[in-house]
Design an enzyme around this catalytic site. Structure first.
Site, PDB file in Angstrom:
ATOM      1  N   GLU A   1       0.861  -1.050   0.108  1.00 46.10           N
ATOM      2  CA  GLU A   1       0.014  -0.159  -0.017  1.00 46.10           C
ATOM      3  C   GLU A   1       0.845   1.232   0.020  1.00 46.10           C
ATOM      4  O   GLU A   1       1.572   1.374   1.015  1.00 46.10           O
ATOM      5  CB  GLU A   1      -0.849  -0.130   1.254  1.00 46.10           C
ATOM      6  CG  GLU A   1      -1.767   1.202   1.294  1.00 46.10           C
ATOM      7  CD  GLU A   1      -2.603   1.285   2.695  1.00 46.10           C
ATOM      8  OE1 GLU A   1      -2.256   0.535   3.704  1.00 46.10           O
ATOM      9  OE2 GLU A   1      -3.650   1.650   2.751  1.00 46.10           O
TER      10      GLU A   1
ATOM     11  N   GLU B   1     -12.075   2.258   5.098  1.00 44.11           N
ATOM     12  CA  GLU B   1     -11.048   2.346   6.109  1.00 44.11           C
ATOM     13  C   GLU B   1     -11.094   3.674   6.533  1.00 44.11           C
ATOM     14  O   GLU B   1     -10.083   4.432   6.034  1.00 44.11           O
ATOM     15  CB  GLU B   1      -9.541   1.794   5.723  1.00 44.11           C
ATOM     16  CG  GLU B   1      -8.539   1.564   6.869  1.00 44.11           C
ATOM     17  CD  GLU B   1      -7.111   1.597   6.359  1.00 44.11           C
ATOM     18  OE1 GLU B   1      -6.425   0.602   6.740  1.00 44.11           O
ATOM     19  OE2 GLU B   1      -6.813   2.400   5.801  1.00 44.11           O
TER      20      GLU B   1
END
Ligand code: LER
Ligand code: MN
Length: 278
Positions: A153, A248
């Protein structure tokens, strides 16, 4: 609309979920009631997970694990793949192997490499990236043997000096043995800080894009900041992205609002698309 998922902690609390770890069962009911397809679990210590119990609960709620998030091990225990002490790096690599083993036992979700890579240090960036490449080489080979996919990520500059942008991450992975098998997890919050053009960066990723974290510019629910999610969803449709979109976000204005608005927030992202629906 893409398949949807949300971050839920299994062992220890995280600021990225409207549920505490002790509320895991309640979170599963909430996901099912709100028509989520999957769950992204935050796991600090995979060896302490009761796999049979977890699989039974998931089956009962018709949920799949979309991703295993690994960053808590660094937040709670301070281990990272780029620590200056070799033994600490080795324990982070071992931990990631254990996350891969857990993934293989719960339906082969993706395994994230987010903040477990460490926060880095501008003065030691070359050395840190060498350590990261060494660690990923070992982990990529281990994951491949177990048919588990890893994904890195890109994370914004205020959280790590290591791999902030999509371009930097893809170029780095090209230099890692086995790195071509590692995919990308794209987080809209980080991308809003680091990418010149969010949709262009997504398009460039093509099949390399394995998973998405959705949060707005302020890390609130999509629609509560200034990112244009309709453009992002339109781009995903054009790319034929078949993976999950996973929430998220932080608990703002509070976790009860996050719980009650999550499903609507995601629906509105996709409904705002210019051309048809996903
Ligand atoms: C951290 O900022 C983040 O986005 C997480 O997904 C990584 O652990
Ligand atoms: Mn993220």
């Amino acid at each position: 609309m893409n398949k949807i998922s949300a971050t839920i902690p299994l062992q220890f609390d995280t600021g990225f979920s409207p549920f505490f770890a002790a509320e895991f069962d309640e979170a599963l009911s909430w996901l099912a009631e709100n028509r989520f397809d999957g769950i992204e679990i935050c796991v600090s210590d995979p060896k302490r997970v009761n796999v049979e119990e977890l699989n039974n609960k998931l089956r009962r709620h018709h949920l799949v694990v979309t991703a295993v998030s690994t960053g808590q091990a660094r937040a709670l225990e301070g281990i990272s793949l780029t620590d200056s002490i070799r033994e600490v790096r080795e324990s982070a690599v071992q931990r990631l192997r254990e996350h891969v083993d857990l993934a293989a036992a719960i339906g082969f979700p993706l395994v994230t490499i987010g903040l477990l890579r460490g926060a880095g240090n501008p003065g030691t960036k070359d050395r840190d990236l060498t350590y990261l490449a060494e660690a990923l080489e070992v982990c990529a080979a281990y994951a491949e043997c177990r048919q588990v996919e890893l994904m890195v990520e890109p994370i914004n500059r205020y959280e790590t000096t290591l791999l902030n942008t999509v371009d930097e991450t893809v170029a780095f992975l090209a230099s890692v043995a086995g790195g071509e098998q590692i995919g990308i997890l794209f987080d809209t919050f980080h991308a809003n800080i680091e990418e010149a053009d969010i949709c262009h960066s997504l398009e460039k990723l093509g099949d390399r894009l394995l998973h998405l974290h959705f949060a707005d510019s302020n890390r609130w629910l999509p629609g509560m900041g200034h990112i244009d999610f309709s453009q992002i969803c339109d781009t995903l449709r054009k790319m034929n992205y078949g993976g999950y979109v996973s929430l998220e976000t932080i608990n703002m204005p509070d976790r009860m609002v996050v719980r009650s608005r999550s499903q609507t927030s995601l629906k509105q992202c996709f409904a705002g698309m210019k051309e048809g629906g996903l």
